[in-house]
Scaffold this active site. Structure first.
Site, PDB file in Angstrom:
ATOM      1  N   GLU A 232       0.839  -1.203   0.000  1.00 39.92           N
ATOM      2  CA  GLU A 232       0.000   0.000   0.000  1.00 39.92           C
ATOM      3  C   GLU A 232       0.864   1.238   0.000  1.00 39.92           C
ATOM      4  OE1 GLU A 232      -2.397  -0.646   3.505  1.00 39.92           O
ATOM      5  OE2 GLU A 232      -1.177   0.719   4.693  1.00 39.92           O
ATOM      6  N   HIS A 274      -4.076   3.435   7.607  1.00 37.78           N
ATOM      7  CA  HIS A 274      -2.966   2.946   8.432  1.00 37.78           C
ATOM      8  C   HIS A 274      -1.985   4.066   8.730  1.00 37.78           C
ATOM      9  CE1 HIS A 274      -3.918  -1.227   6.728  1.00 37.78           C
ATOM     10  NE2 HIS A 274      -4.351  -1.154   7.976  1.00 37.78           N
ATOM     11  N   LEU A 293       7.292  -2.699  -9.251  1.00 40.82           N
ATOM     12  CA  LEU A 293       7.103  -4.138  -9.032  1.00 40.82           C
ATOM     13  C   LEU A 293       7.022  -4.870 -10.360  1.00 40.82           C
ATOM     14  CD1 LEU A 293       4.581  -4.072  -6.053  1.00 40.82           C
ATOM     15  CD2 LEU A 293       6.702  -5.433  -6.112  1.00 40.82           C
ATOM     16  N   LYS A 294       6.312  -4.243 -11.283  1.00 40.13           N
ATOM     17  CA  LYS A 294       6.157  -4.868 -12.605  1.00 40.13           C
ATOM     18  C   LYS A 294       7.523  -4.982 -13.275  1.00 40.13           C
ATOM     19  CE  LYS A 294       2.542  -4.846 -16.083  1.00 40.13           C
ATOM     20  NZ  LYS A 294       1.209  -4.226 -16.343  1.00 40.13           N
ATOM     21  N   ALA A 296      10.305  -5.156 -11.870  1.00 45.60           N
ATOM     22  CA  ALA A 296      11.167  -6.117 -11.162  1.00 45.60           C
ATOM     23  C   ALA A 296      10.753  -7.556 -11.448  1.00 45.60           C
ATOM     24  CB  ALA A 296      11.095  -5.843  -9.658  1.00 45.60           C
ATOM     25  N   ALA A 298       7.390  -8.812 -10.976  1.00 48.99           N
ATOM     26  CA  ALA A 298       6.166  -9.295 -10.320  1.00 48.99           C
ATOM     27  C   ALA A 298       5.022  -9.264 -11.330  1.00 48.99           C
ATOM     28  CB  ALA A 298       5.833  -8.394  -9.129  1.00 48.99           C
ATOM     29  N   VAL A 300       1.727  -7.819 -12.007  1.00 49.16           N
ATOM     30  CA  VAL A 300       0.972  -6.685 -11.478  1.00 49.16           C
ATOM     31  C   VAL A 300      -0.222  -6.414 -12.395  1.00 49.16           C
ATOM     32  CG1 VAL A 300       1.061  -4.248 -10.804  1.00 49.16           C
ATOM     33  CG2 VAL A 300       3.101  -5.707 -10.531  1.00 49.16           C
ATOM     34  N   PRO A 301      -1.456  -6.497 -11.898  1.00 58.73           N
ATOM     35  CA  PRO A 301      -2.627  -6.226 -12.740  1.00 58.73           C
ATOM     36  C   PRO A 301      -2.711  -4.743 -13.056  1.00 58.73           C
ATOM     37  CG  PRO A 301      -3.309  -6.478 -10.462  1.00 58.73           C
ATOM     38  CD  PRO A 301      -1.831  -6.756 -10.496  1.00 58.73           C
ATOM     39  N   SER A 303      -5.207  -2.974 -12.329  1.00 59.58           N
ATOM     40  CA  SER A 303      -5.899  -2.319 -11.200  1.00 59.58           C
ATOM     41  C   SER A 303      -6.168  -3.361 -10.134  1.00 59.58           C
ATOM     42  CB  SER A 303      -7.246  -1.735 -11.677  1.00 59.58           C
ATOM     43  OG  SER A 303      -8.124  -2.840 -11.936  1.00 59.58           O
TER      44      SER A 303
END
Ligand code: ACO
Ligand code: LMR
Length: 613
Positions: A232, A274, A293-294, A296, A298, A300-301, A303
C-alpha cells in the site's frame, strides 16, 4: 521439529497475553473446526486473580491456566513457541520484549495499534538480533490454513470456511491490512485453491516483520506454489521485495498490487487509514510501487480489480503444468452454537430452574412486583409497602403497611440479655465479622424466642376455626403436652405488662377493620394467666394473631392465610426487625473492643458423674 520457514503448524501452541475471552474463544473454535487440539496453552493476565479461564472446545469446556507474567507462563509451558499479544499499546512493547527474551518463544504477534515508532523499531530489531519473528504491531495477525489462527484473523468461522482458510491451499499471502487479508483470502479461495498461510504485517510504518520476511519463508515452503502480496501507499518495504525479485531470491510467481493509487487524485499528501499509509515522496506512492514491481518481474494487474483474474490465470497455469494438485476438501465439523446466541435466535429452549414472581432486575431499573424502583422512591412507597410488594405481592392499604412497619419497630430490640442479642455479642467478642455474628444471633430465633409468631397464628387460628372454647383449647394443648406458642414470657406478666403488646393492641383496635382472632387470643390469655401471671399473650402471639386478622381483613381466604403462615412469613417479620437490634449490639461490641467472652464458673453447676461401667 518445524522447518525454519514454518512459524505455525498443527502442533503449535501459544501463550495468549490478555484475558480477552472473544479472541481466545475464536482461536479454539478454529482449532475445533480444523480438527487440532486447543492452540492456547496459557494466558497471561497480570492484574487478574483467577487461576484458570474456562472456554469451549467444540461442546467441551477447557480450562486454560492463567499466569501473572510472561516469564511464569513460558516457564510452565515451554511447548508454547508463539505469543499472541493482545496487550494495549501502553504495555504491548514491554510484554513483547519480555516474550522475545524467553528462549522458548520464537514468534510474537502484536495486535495493539498506537505503539510509538521508536518502540516498534526496537521490537523489530531485537527480534532480528535473536532470529525471532514479530508480526505487527497494528495487525489482526494471520492464519496458517488448517493449522493455527492468530486471534480474530479471518473473521467469523463461516467466513473462514468460505475463504478456505480451514485447510492449506497453494498460495502464500502477505498483506498489511487485516481487513484486506480477509478480502484477499476470499479472492484466492474463489479463484485458486486458497492459501497455505496468510500474514497481515500490520499498518504501521515499522512492522516487526515485513513482506519480504514472509515471502522468503513461503519461497522455501514446498506447499506454496505462488505468492500474493498486497502492499500500500507509504513506506518502502515493497522495494525490498523488488530487490529480492531482481536477485532471483523470489522465484515463484509473485502477484502484487499496492493500494492507494487514488491518492494522486487528491491535492497534496493523503493520509490513508494505516499509520504508515502516507506517501512522503514519489517513490512511496502506490503508482510508483506498482510500476516498479512490474519492472522487477512481479505479476501486477492494471488495477486492484484485475487481481482475481490474474490469480485465477496463474493458478490454472500452474495446475496445467502439474505443479498444483486438486485439494481434497476436508469435512468441516459444525461449530456448536453458543447457548446464549441460540437462545437469542430462538433456536433453543430449556426449562428454567427457577421462577421469580416478585422482582425483575433485567430492565433499566429493578422492579418490585412490577413497580419500578424510581416509582417506589418517588412515589413515596414506605418500607411496609415494599415488604407488602415483595413478600405478599400486593400493595397493602396504609393501615396494613403501617402495621408492618410498627411490628418491625417494636421487635427491633429487647436489650442485650435476650438470647439472640447475647449470642451476637459473644460472637462479636470472639472476633467474628458482623455477618457471622448476626447469623449467630438469628440462629437463636426459634419456638421459644422470637420464632413463635407463625406457631401462634397457626394454633390460635386452628382453635378458633375448630370452635374450641378458650379453656378447651388450653386444656387440649396441655393434654397433648404442647405449649401454646405466643403465650408466656420470662419477665413480662399481668403485673408487668409488655408495652409492645399494649401498643400493638391499641393500633389494631383503632385501625383494623376487625380483630376477631386477637379477641379470641385475649380470651385464651384470661385462662392462662389465671394459672400463672406470666402466661400472657406475648409479643410473638400478638403479632401472630393480628397478622391473621390483617390478612382476613384484606380478603385472604383461610387457606391463603394458612399458606402465609406455613411459609414462615410471620417469623420473618421478627428476624427482619430484630436484625436491626442484633446489628446494633454487634456494633456496640466492636466499638467497645471487649475481649473474648468466657462464662464465669460460678455461674455453672458442674454436675459431672463418671459412667458406672
Ligand atoms: N403454654 C402453656 N403453658 C405454658 C406456656 C405456654 N406457652 N409457657 C409456659 N407454660 C407453663 C409450663 O407448662 C409450666 O407449667 P407447669 O408449672 O404446670 O409445668 C409453667 O408455665 C412454667 O413454664 P416455664 O417454661 O418454666 O415458663 P417460662 O416463664 O420459663 O417460659 C417461655 C417462658 C419460654 C416464653 C414460655 O412461656 C414459652 O415457651 N412460650 C411459648 C413460646 C413463645 O411464645 N415464645 C415467645 C416469647 S416472646 C419472644 O420471644 C419475643
Ligand atoms: C424479646 O423481644 O426478645 C422478648 O420478648 C424475649 C425476652 O426474653 O425479652
Amino acid at each position: 521439529m518445524k522447518p525454519d520457514y514454518t512459524l505455525f503448524d498443527r502442533d503449535t501452541v501459544a501463550i495468549f497475553w490478555g484475558l480477552h475471552a472473544a479472541p481466545i474463544q475464536r482461536m479454539l473454535d478454529y482449532d475445533y473446526i480444523v480438527g487440532r487440539k486447543p492452540s492456547i496453552s496459557a494466558i497471561v493476565a497480570p492484574t487478574r486473580s483467577q487461576r484458570f479461564h474456562k472456554c469451549f472446545y467444540g461442546t467441551d469446556e477447557v480450562l486454560i491456566p492463567v499466569y501473572r507474567s510472561v516469564e511464569a507462563a513460558a516457564a510452565a509451558h515451554p511447548e508454547a513457541d508463539v505469543m499472541v499479544n493482545f496487550a494495549s499499546f501502553r504495555t504491548a512493547y514491554g510484554e513483547t520484549m519480555a516474550a522475545l527474551e524467553e528462549e522458548t518463544i520464537r514468534t510474537v504477534a502484536v495486535i495493539a495499534e498506537g505503539i510509538p515508532e521508536r518502540l516498534a523499531r526496537g521490537m523489530r530489531d531485537r527480534a532480528r538480533e535473536l532470529g525471532k519473528v514479530v508480526i505487527g504491531p497494528a495487525t489482526v495477525g494471520g492464519i496458517a490454513a488448517g493449522a493455527f489462527r492468530i486471534g480474530n484473523s479471518g473473521g467469523t468461522i463461516e467466513a473462514i470456511v468460505a475463504a478456505k482458510l480451514h485447510r492449506p491451499g497453494s498460495v502464500g499471502l502477505v498483506t498489511r491490512s487485516g481487513g484486506l487479508f480477509n478480502e484477499l483470502a476470499s479472492v484466492i479461495a474463489r479463484n485458486a485453491d486458497g492459501v497455505v498461510e496468510g500474514i497481515a504485517i500490520g499498518g504501521d510504518r515499522f512492522p516487526g516483520s515485513d513482506f519480504l520476511d514472509h515471502l522468503r519463508r513461503y519461497e522455501k515452503d514446498p506447499r506454496v506454489k505462488f505468492h500474493v502480496m498486497l502492499g500500500e501507499i507509504g513506506g518502502t518495504l515493497e522495494y525490498r521485495v523488488m530487490e529480492a525479485l531482481e536477485k532471483r531470491e523470489i522465484r515463484k510467481p509473485l502477484i502484487a498490487w499496492c493500494i492507494g493509487t487514488c491518492a494522486g487524485l487528491f491535492p497534496g499528501e493523503v493520509q490513508f487509514g494505516h499509520a504508515g499509509a502516507r506517501a512522503g515522496r514519489e517513490r512511496e506512492t502506490a503508482v510508483a510501487k506498482n510500476r516498479a514491481l512490474k519492472e522487477a518481474g512481479a505479476l501486477v494487474p492494471d488495477s486492484f480489480d484485475g487481481l482475481p483474474e490474474l490469480i485465477r490465470a496463474t493458478y490454472e497455469e500452474l495446475k496445467e503444468k502439474g505443479e498444483i494438485e486438486e485439494t481434497v476438501e476436508p469435512e468441516v465439523p459444525e461449530l456448536p452454537l453458543d447457548f446464549a446466541v441460540a437462545l437469542k435466535q430462538g433456536k433453543v429452549r430449556r426449562p428454567r430452574n427457577f421462577i421469580c414472581t416478585i422482582s425483575d432486575d433485567r430492565g433499566e431499573e429493578p422492579t418490585y412486583c412490577g413497580v419500578p424502583m424510581s416509582e417506589v422512591i418517588e412515589g413515596g412507597y414506605s418500607l411496609g409497602d415494599v415488604i407488602s410488594l415483595l413478600w405478599f405481592k400486593r400493595r397493602f392499604p396504609k393501615w396494613a403497611s403501617e402495621f408492618i412497619e410498627m411490628v418491625l419497630k417494636v421487635v427491633a430490640d429487647h436489650g442485650p440479655a435476650v438470647s439472640g442479642a447475647h449470642n451476637a455479642r459473644v460472637a462479636a467478642r470472639a472476633g467474628k465479622d458482623l455477618v457471622s455474628a448476626l447469623a449467630s444471633g438469628i440462629l437463636t430465633v426459634g419456638p421459644r424466642f422470637g420464632g413463635a409468631i407463625d406457631g401462634a397464628a397457626h394454633w390460635f387460628k386452628w382453635a378458633k376455626e375448630q370452635g374450641l372454647a378458650p379453656d378447651e383449647f388450653v386444656e387440649r394443648m396441655k393434654q397433648e403436652g404442647k405449649l401454646i406458642p405466643g403465650i408466656g414470657h420470662r419477665i413480662k406478666s399481668v403485673r408487668n405488662p409488655d408495652k409492645r403488646v399494649e401498643l400493638l393492641k391499641a393500633y389494631a383496635g383503632e385501625k383494623f377493620p376487625k380483630t376477631e382472632l386477637l379477641d379470641y387470643a385475649l380470651e385464651v390469655e384470661r385462662v392462662t394467666t389465671a394459672k400463672r401471671e406470666n402466661l400472657i399473650l406475648n409479643v410473638d402471639g400478638t403479632i401472630g394473631v393480628l397478622f391473621v386478622d390483617l390478612l382476613a381483613s384484606l380478603g385472604y381466604s383461610s387457606r391463603e392465610i394458612d399458606e402465609v403462615i406455613e411459609a414462615g412469613a410471620l417469623n420473618g417479620l421478627f428476624v427482619l426487625g430484630r436484625s436491626i437490634g442484633f446489628i446494633g449490639h454487634i456494633l456496640d461490641e466492636k466499638r467497645l473492643g471487649m475481649p473474648l467472652y468466657r462464662h464465669p464458673w460460678d455461674d455453672i453447676l458442674y454436675a459431672v458423674e463418671r459412667p458406672s461401667n
